[in-house]
Design a protein around this motif. Structure first.
Motif, mmCIF file in Angstrom:
data_model
loop_
_atom_site.group_PDB
_atom_site.id
_atom_site.type_symbol
_atom_site.label_atom_id
_atom_site.label_comp_id
_atom_site.label_asym_id
_atom_site.label_seq_id
_atom_site.Cartn_x
_atom_site.Cartn_y
_atom_site.Cartn_z
ATOM 1 N N LEU A 26 -11.869 -24.956 -27.827
ATOM 2 C CA LEU A 26 -13.075 -25.048 -26.833
ATOM 3 C C LEU A 26 -12.140 -23.301 -26.206
ATOM 4 C CD1 LEU A 26 -13.380 -28.455 -25.906
ATOM 5 C CD2 LEU A 26 -14.786 -26.753 -26.502
ATOM 6 N N LEU A 27 -11.180 -23.381 -25.433
ATOM 7 C CA LEU A 27 -10.297 -22.201 -25.099
ATOM 8 C C LEU A 27 -10.747 -20.298 -25.783
ATOM 9 C CD1 LEU A 27 -7.424 -23.721 -22.920
ATOM 10 C CD2 LEU A 27 -9.378 -23.469 -22.097
ATOM 11 N N LEU A 28 -10.948 -20.633 -27.000
ATOM 12 C CA LEU A 28 -11.017 -20.099 -28.135
ATOM 13 C C LEU A 28 -12.800 -18.962 -27.219
ATOM 14 C CD1 LEU A 28 -11.064 -17.875 -30.154
ATOM 15 C CD2 LEU A 28 -12.153 -19.230 -31.214
ATOM 16 N N PRO A 29 -13.632 -19.048 -26.940
ATOM 17 C CA PRO A 29 -14.451 -18.232 -26.284
ATOM 18 C C PRO A 29 -14.466 -17.663 -24.925
ATOM 19 C CG PRO A 29 -15.742 -20.518 -26.860
ATOM 20 C CD PRO A 29 -14.269 -20.725 -27.030
ATOM 21 N N TYR A 34 -9.903 -15.084 -36.487
ATOM 22 C CA TYR A 34 -10.257 -16.004 -36.485
ATOM 23 C C TYR A 34 -9.726 -16.544 -37.819
ATOM 24 C CZ TYR A 34 -13.204 -13.476 -33.989
ATOM 25 O OH TYR A 34 -13.881 -12.647 -33.047
ATOM 26 N N LEU A 35 -8.917 -15.964 -38.290
ATOM 27 C CA LEU A 35 -8.362 -16.560 -39.733
ATOM 28 C C LEU A 35 -7.371 -17.938 -39.982
ATOM 29 C CD1 LEU A 35 -6.062 -13.621 -41.250
ATOM 30 C CD2 LEU A 35 -8.553 -14.700 -42.443
ATOM 31 N N PHE A 72 -24.167 -7.613 -37.029
ATOM 32 C CA PHE A 72 -22.861 -8.502 -37.066
ATOM 33 C C PHE A 72 -21.848 -7.770 -36.095
ATOM 34 C CE2 PHE A 72 -20.072 -12.049 -37.912
ATOM 35 C CZ PHE A 72 -21.076 -13.573 -36.860
ATOM 36 N N GLY A 73 -22.261 -6.907 -35.344
ATOM 37 C CA GLY A 73 -20.609 -6.092 -35.026
ATOM 38 C C GLY A 73 -19.316 -7.094 -34.549
ATOM 39 N N LYS A 74 -18.370 -6.615 -33.754
ATOM 40 C CA LYS A 74 -17.710 -7.026 -33.656
ATOM 41 C C LYS A 74 -17.651 -8.539 -32.121
ATOM 42 C CE LYS A 74 -15.036 -5.258 -29.761
ATOM 43 N NZ LYS A 74 -14.050 -4.378 -29.300
ATOM 44 N N ALA A 78 -17.677 -12.052 -32.342
ATOM 45 C CA ALA A 78 -16.907 -13.155 -31.291
ATOM 46 C C ALA A 78 -17.890 -14.084 -30.819
ATOM 47 C CB ALA A 78 -16.947 -12.380 -29.648
ATOM 48 N N LEU A 79 -19.154 -13.448 -31.183
ATOM 49 C CA LEU A 79 -19.959 -15.342 -30.570
ATOM 50 C C LEU A 79 -20.064 -16.078 -32.032
ATOM 51 C CD1 LEU A 79 -22.224 -16.447 -28.978
ATOM 52 C CD2 LEU A 79 -24.069 -14.892 -29.080
ATOM 53 N N GLY A 80 -20.391 -15.490 -32.672
ATOM 54 C CA GLY A 80 -20.382 -16.377 -33.709
ATOM 55 C C GLY A 80 -19.752 -17.452 -34.318
#
Length: 202
Positions: A58-61, A104-105, A148-150, A154-156
């Protein structure tokens, strides 16, 4: 094709005072770049150490937003406060792909999430960024084309993190979701390569 990157000028306008303050305080653009990278690696390590835990997901965004702000600030400092350098350009490109991998990994470690798909999305995203950076090698501009850039990645991944953090169990829907991200990433590689070749000077 419209992407979140198109909002960058307005985002930078909001951060211009902060960039000026940091420059006057003697902070270098490269230091801001390194700070963004360190934040990303720390968040990624947290996700990897507690795969599937709600709080880091939840803190990732929040981390992604701060990273985006720091990336915008270091760009402003380099361009508007005479801090551009070859070292900074290399650091900026490398830190972007390292941060993406770190952030993301760890999704591949979450039980029920298709690990190979996560890896493919991350690798294809890195290829997209490296494709965009090839422009200057053949006398073409550095390309940031979508879809689908950087910022879009991030949004995805930020949305995926929120859904999982709120308790939505991984399943077939995550495979479909990641498959869409992979397709968008692959198209981004092709789109950037095509634009670079079209704009290359003989």
């Amino acid at each position: 094709m419209v992407t979140i990157y198109d909002l960058k000028p307005k985002f930078q306008a909001c951060l211009r005072p902060a960039a000026a303050w940091l420059a006057q305080a003697g902070v270098s653009a490269n230091a801001v770049t390194v700070a963004a990278l360190a934040l990303s690696v720390a968040q990624g390590a947290w996700l990897a150490l507690e795969p599937g835990a709600a709080l880091p997901l939840l803190l990732l965004p929040v981390t992604l937003f701060v990273r985006m702000a720091l990336n915008a600030v270091d760009g402003l400092m380099a361009k508007e406060h005479d801090m551009a350098s070859p070292q900074g350009a290399v650091l900026n490109e490398l830190s972007d792909v390292i941060a993406d991998a770190a952030l993301y990994l760890p999704f591949a470690l979450i039980s029920g999430v298709n690990a190979p798909l996560v890896v493919l999305v991350v690798v294809t995203g890195i290829v997209a960024e490296m494709t965009g950076a090839l422009g200057p090698l053949i006398k073409a501009p550095r390309r940031y084309d979508g879809p689908f850039g950087k910022s879009d990645r991030a949004l995805g991944f930020g949305l995926l993190a929120v859904l999982l953090g709120l308790g939505l169990e991984p399943g077939p829907w995550t495979n479909v979701y990641l498959g869409i991200l992979l397709a968008l990433s692959a198209y981004t590689v092709l789109n950037r390569a095509r634009r670079i070749v079209a704009e290359a000077k003989p």
